[in-house]
Motif scaffolding. Structure first.
Motif: not given
Length: 122
Positions: A7-10, A21-25
């Motif tokens: 998901v982070q990669s997308v 910059e893209v964490t679960l939160e």
């Protein structure tokens, strides 16, 4: 690669942002420069990267406020009603969303991860 990493990669590919910059939160619409066209690209990317069928309305909580209003209008318990619409979310997460809804869009990366996990096991 974990579902979060997929998901982070997308998201990082679509927005051209750093993975840090893209964490679960991370809030998709509050914290990132996501526009509506980006959501479409996320959906396509998730389908390719994760191998799941993406229902934009559900994964991106597009009608969350409408479903909340529907629960209130019909006298349904809000959390239970929202869980029936968004079965990938936990009751704790829905309650958290209800408590922060006035701060802006509630969708976080972890909600997309939960959707993918749910779709893979459905």
């Amino acid at each position: 690669m974990s579902i979060f990493e997929q998901v982070q990669s997308v998201i990082t590919e679509v927005l051209e942002v750093e993975p840090e910059e893209v964490t679960l939160e991370t809030y998709i619409l509050r914290d990132l420069p996501t526009e509506s066209i980006d959501l479409m690209e996320y959906g396509v990317g998730l389908t390719k990267e994760c191998g799941v069928s993406v229902h934009d309305e559900t994964v991106f909580l597009r009608s969350f406020r409408m479903h909340l209003a529907e629960a209130e209008d019909k006298g349904f318990e809000p959390t239970a009603h929202l869980l029936s619409v968004y079965p990938h979310l936990s009751s704790d997460r829905v309650n958290e969303m209800l408590h922060t809804i006035n701060e802006g869009p509630v969708l976080q990366v972890r909600d997309i991860v939960a959707y993918v996990e749910h779709a893979k096991h459905a």
